[in-house]
Design a protein around this motif. Sequence first.
Motif, PDB file in Angstrom:
ATOM      1  N   GLY A  66      -0.265   0.916   2.269  1.00 15.74           N
ATOM      2  CA  GLY A  66      -0.431  -0.244   1.400  1.00 15.74           C
ATOM      3  C   GLY A  66       0.886  -0.825   0.923  1.00 15.74           C
ATOM      4  N   CYS A  67       1.796   0.039   0.469  1.00 15.29           N
ATOM      5  CA  CYS A  67       3.102  -0.438   0.010  1.00 15.29           C
ATOM      6  C   CYS A  67       3.934  -0.988   1.170  1.00 15.29           C
ATOM      7  CB  CYS A  67       3.859   0.690  -0.689  1.00 15.29           C
ATOM      8  SG  CYS A  67       3.086   1.237  -2.233  1.00 15.29           S
ATOM      9  N   HIS A  68       3.789  -0.403   2.361  1.00 18.60           N
ATOM     10  CA  HIS A  68       4.518  -0.919   3.520  1.00 18.60           C
ATOM     11  C   HIS A  68       4.045  -2.331   3.868  1.00 18.60           C
ATOM     12  CE1 HIS A  68       6.453  -1.039   7.430  1.00 18.60           C
ATOM     13  NE2 HIS A  68       5.290  -1.362   7.957  1.00 18.60           N
ATOM     14  N   ALA A 102       5.421  -4.740   1.344  1.00 23.85           N
ATOM     15  CA  ALA A 102       6.846  -4.982   1.547  1.00 23.85           C
ATOM     16  C   ALA A 102       7.086  -5.924   2.724  1.00 23.85           C
ATOM     17  CB  ALA A 102       7.577  -3.657   1.761  1.00 23.85           C
ATOM     18  N   VAL A 103       6.313  -5.762   3.785  1.00 25.03           N
ATOM     19  CA  VAL A 103       6.455  -6.652   4.941  1.00 25.03           C
ATOM     20  C   VAL A 103       6.076  -8.074   4.566  1.00 25.03           C
ATOM     21  CG1 VAL A 103       5.536  -7.163   7.233  1.00 25.03           C
ATOM     22  CG2 VAL A 103       6.156  -4.825   6.637  1.00 25.03           C
ATOM     23  N   ARG A 104       5.019  -8.252   3.770  1.00 29.79           N
ATOM     24  CA  ARG A 104       4.625  -9.600   3.338  1.00 29.79           C
ATOM     25  C   ARG A 104       5.699 -10.232   2.450  1.00 29.79           C
ATOM     26  NH1 ARG A 104      -0.543  -7.104   2.891  1.00 29.79           N
ATOM     27  NH2 ARG A 104      -0.148  -6.705   0.676  1.00 29.79           N
ATOM     28  N   ASP A 157       7.806 -13.631   3.335  1.00 35.29           N
ATOM     29  CA  ASP A 157       7.833 -14.776   2.420  1.00 35.29           C
ATOM     30  C   ASP A 157       9.269 -15.171   2.080  1.00 35.29           C
ATOM     31  OD1 ASP A 157       5.094 -14.847   2.431  1.00 35.29           O
ATOM     32  OD2 ASP A 157       4.872 -13.653   0.592  1.00 35.29           O
ATOM     33  N   GLU A 158      10.144 -14.184   1.907  1.00 40.42           N
ATOM     34  CA  GLU A 158      11.531 -14.487   1.571  1.00 40.42           C
ATOM     35  C   GLU A 158      12.302 -15.087   2.743  1.00 40.42           C
ATOM     36  OE1 GLU A 158      13.148 -10.845   0.237  1.00 40.42           O
ATOM     37  OE2 GLU A 158      11.949 -10.747  -1.619  1.00 40.42           O
ATOM     38  N   HIS A 159      11.929 -14.749   3.970  1.00 36.40           N
ATOM     39  CA  HIS A 159      12.664 -15.208   5.154  1.00 36.40           C
ATOM     40  C   HIS A 159      11.800 -16.111   6.031  1.00 36.40           C
ATOM     41  CE1 HIS A 159      14.551 -11.386   3.872  1.00 36.40           C
ATOM     42  NE2 HIS A 159      15.682 -11.904   4.330  1.00 36.40           N
TER      43      HIS A 159
END
Length: 219
Positions: free
Chosen positions: A57-59, A62-64, A68-70
């Motif tokens: 879930g945390c992975h 983090a990927v999302r 979103d940032e890039h």
Amino acid sequence: MRQGGRFSHGERGFVRKIAPLDELDDVPLPPPLPLVRFCSAPGCRRRTRPGGRHCPGCHSAAVRRWRDEHRREIAARRRDAATLRDDEARARDSARAKLGMALRRRTLERGSCRFCGDAEVIGLIAEPSRWRDVVWVCREHRQAELDRRRDDADQRAAEVKQAAWYEERARVLAAIELLPPDEQAQLRELAVRGPAGMRLSPGAPLYVMNLVRLFRPRL
């Protein structure tokens, strides 16, 4: 010296105690406990993914966040890659996009694996022009399906090559029959020469191949 008792002579001659035998010495030790790693995200105590630092879930979160940032850089790379595609790659991408849209609109239902019947499947498109003729396979049998398609493609290519050879052979033999007798005799005399000085019999496969090879420049 009492070997079966409690005392024995040491290396220097003095008496040394021998520990009594214990029946538990032959009992094997229990296997070590597996190493359990917990998620390194703050406030999360779930187990990590195999080989990772975060739980699933945390992975995913983090990927999302990273995407979103890039998102601008990702979109730019996708545009640059799209400009370098050829017509075949564009057709494959278009077929995959149409398949995904059909699944989202529920105009096409996802099937089961053709090998094991598993419901967790992915679609393989053989011909981009017939993207609805998709083959559903699970990830375990994906490579088996790709190998089967590759073998079928190799078989079809071999059949096409063999058919072309038969057609060329028939055309060459028909053209040789129209030549003057002296030229036919000259070609046949050259065609009977096999490897290592051996002479081939008329009608042998290598003899026919030599005839076609000798007459091919005249076509």
